[in-house]
Design a protein around this motif. Structure first.
Motif, PDB file in Angstrom:
ATOM      1  N   GLY A  30       0.812  -1.212   0.000  1.00  9.81           N
ATOM      2  CA  GLY A  30       0.000   0.000   0.000  1.00  9.81           C
ATOM      3  C   GLY A  30       0.847   1.265   0.000  1.00  9.81           C
ATOM      4  O   GLY A  30       0.511   2.245  -0.660  1.00  9.81           O
ATOM      5  N   HIS A  34       0.519   3.976  -2.719  1.00  7.33           N
ATOM      6  CA  HIS A  34       0.067   5.302  -2.278  1.00  7.33           C
ATOM      7  C   HIS A  34       1.122   6.370  -2.540  1.00  7.33           C
ATOM      8  O   HIS A  34       0.827   7.415  -3.106  1.00  7.33           O
ATOM      9  CB  HIS A  34      -0.295   5.266  -0.794  1.00  7.33           C
ATOM     10  CG  HIS A  34      -0.729   6.594  -0.258  1.00  7.33           C
ATOM     11  ND1 HIS A  34      -1.945   7.147  -0.566  1.00  7.33           N
ATOM     12  CD2 HIS A  34      -0.097   7.480   0.543  1.00  7.33           C
ATOM     13  CE1 HIS A  34      -2.057   8.327   0.030  1.00  7.33           C
ATOM     14  NE2 HIS A  34      -0.947   8.547   0.701  1.00  7.33           N
ATOM     15  N   ILE A  40      -3.856   3.909  -4.120  1.00  6.69           N
ATOM     16  CA  ILE A  40      -4.765   3.465  -3.053  1.00  6.69           C
ATOM     17  C   ILE A  40      -6.039   4.310  -3.086  1.00  6.69           C
ATOM     18  O   ILE A  40      -7.146   3.797  -2.933  1.00  6.69           O
ATOM     19  CB  ILE A  40      -4.086   3.545  -1.671  1.00  6.69           C
ATOM     20  CG1 ILE A  40      -2.981   2.504  -1.567  1.00  6.69           C
ATOM     21  CG2 ILE A  40      -5.090   3.396  -0.546  1.00  6.69           C
ATOM     22  CD1 ILE A  40      -3.456   1.072  -1.529  1.00  6.69           C
ATOM     23  N   TRP A  58      -7.568   2.257   1.574  1.00  6.57           N
ATOM     24  CA  TRP A  58      -6.704   1.554   2.524  1.00  6.57           C
ATOM     25  C   TRP A  58      -7.452   0.413   3.208  1.00  6.57           C
ATOM     26  O   TRP A  58      -6.922  -0.689   3.348  1.00  6.57           O
ATOM     27  CB  TRP A  58      -6.142   2.517   3.571  1.00  6.57           C
ATOM     28  CG  TRP A  58      -4.841   3.129   3.155  1.00  6.57           C
ATOM     29  CD1 TRP A  58      -4.635   4.408   2.726  1.00  6.57           C
ATOM     30  CD2 TRP A  58      -3.559   2.487   3.112  1.00  6.57           C
ATOM     31  NE1 TRP A  58      -3.297   4.586   2.412  1.00  6.57           N
ATOM     32  CE2 TRP A  58      -2.625   3.431   2.655  1.00  6.57           C
ATOM     33  CE3 TRP A  58      -3.123   1.203   3.411  1.00  6.57           C
ATOM     34  CZ2 TRP A  58      -1.269   3.122   2.491  1.00  6.57           C
ATOM     35  CZ3 TRP A  58      -1.774   0.900   3.253  1.00  6.57           C
ATOM     36  CH2 TRP A  58      -0.869   1.858   2.800  1.00  6.57           C
ATOM     37  N   HIS A  61      -8.060  -2.379   0.648  1.00 10.09           N
ATOM     38  CA  HIS A  61      -6.778  -2.979   0.289  1.00 10.09           C
ATOM     39  C   HIS A  61      -6.261  -3.895   1.407  1.00 10.09           C
ATOM     40  O   HIS A  61      -5.794  -5.008   1.135  1.00 10.09           O
ATOM     41  CB  HIS A  61      -5.748  -1.888  -0.020  1.00 10.09           C
ATOM     42  CG  HIS A  61      -4.361  -2.398  -0.179  1.00 10.09           C
ATOM     43  ND1 HIS A  61      -3.962  -3.148  -1.254  1.00 10.09           N
ATOM     44  CD2 HIS A  61      -3.283  -2.289   0.628  1.00 10.09           C
ATOM     45  CE1 HIS A  61      -2.691  -3.479  -1.107  1.00 10.09           C
ATOM     46  NE2 HIS A  61      -2.258  -2.972   0.033  1.00 10.09           N
TER      47      HIS A  61
END
Length: 177
Positions: A30, A34, A40, A58, A61
């Protein structure tokens, strides 16, 4: 765990390793997605009814990461895999292979299905630092790198939780068994 020893997995190690490896691997992946290109947040935009795309991205994910970590645990603990996997490096390689296959599956099946479910035909890519095809290439490379990072961390955490240590660590800190 040396090359000449065998290690028996137990259910606590298998499922704990899958859960924890999936979560930690999901965080590592992530961060790549991100910080690399806000992917993300893009994922969060596909979650129906989400008001904050970043938080939804988030959350979604990490849930998916844990579920795939548990799938990895189920596969890695099978006898046919255990006959081939002995060392820490072996688990990392299996994790990398799992991450690569997962990336192909996610990019080729899961993401398109999620896009169709959200009624999105093409993804807006305003978050990319480069426009056009160069930006799409950066996005695809980060997606692939993220899945490899996930697999690497997943394999390493799974091995460590199951008492399989890197050979260099074992040489320096012998474990009593």
């Amino acid at each position: 765990m040396g090359d000449n020893t065998t290690h028996e997995l137990d259910s606590v190690g298998v499922w704990g390793g899958g859960f924890t490896g999936g979560l930690v691997g999901g965080i590592a992946m992530g961060l790549v997605l991100h910080l690399g290109a806000n992917q993300i947040e893009l994922l969060g935009g596909l979650v129906p009814g989400s008001e904050t795309a970043l938080a939804a991205g988030w959350t979604f994910h990490l849930i998916i990461s844990v579920l795939f970590g548990l799938l990895f645990a189920a596969l890695a603990s099978r006898d046919v895999v255990q006959e081939l996997v002995e060392t820490f490096t072996d688990y990392v390689i299996v994790g990398l292979a799992f991450g690569a296959l997962l990336g192909l599956f996610a990019g080729g099946v899961l993401f398109p299905v999620a896009m169709a479910g959200a009624g999105v035909e093409t993804l807006p890519l305003p978050f990319l630092p480069l426009p056009g095809m160069a930006g799409e290439l950066v996005s695809a490379l980060l997606f692939a790198l993220g899945h490899l990072v996930y697999g690497l961390v997943l394999g390493a955490v799974f091995a460590a939780i199951n008492g399989v240590t890197p050979a260099a660590v074992e040489r320096r800190v012998p474990l009593e068994r």
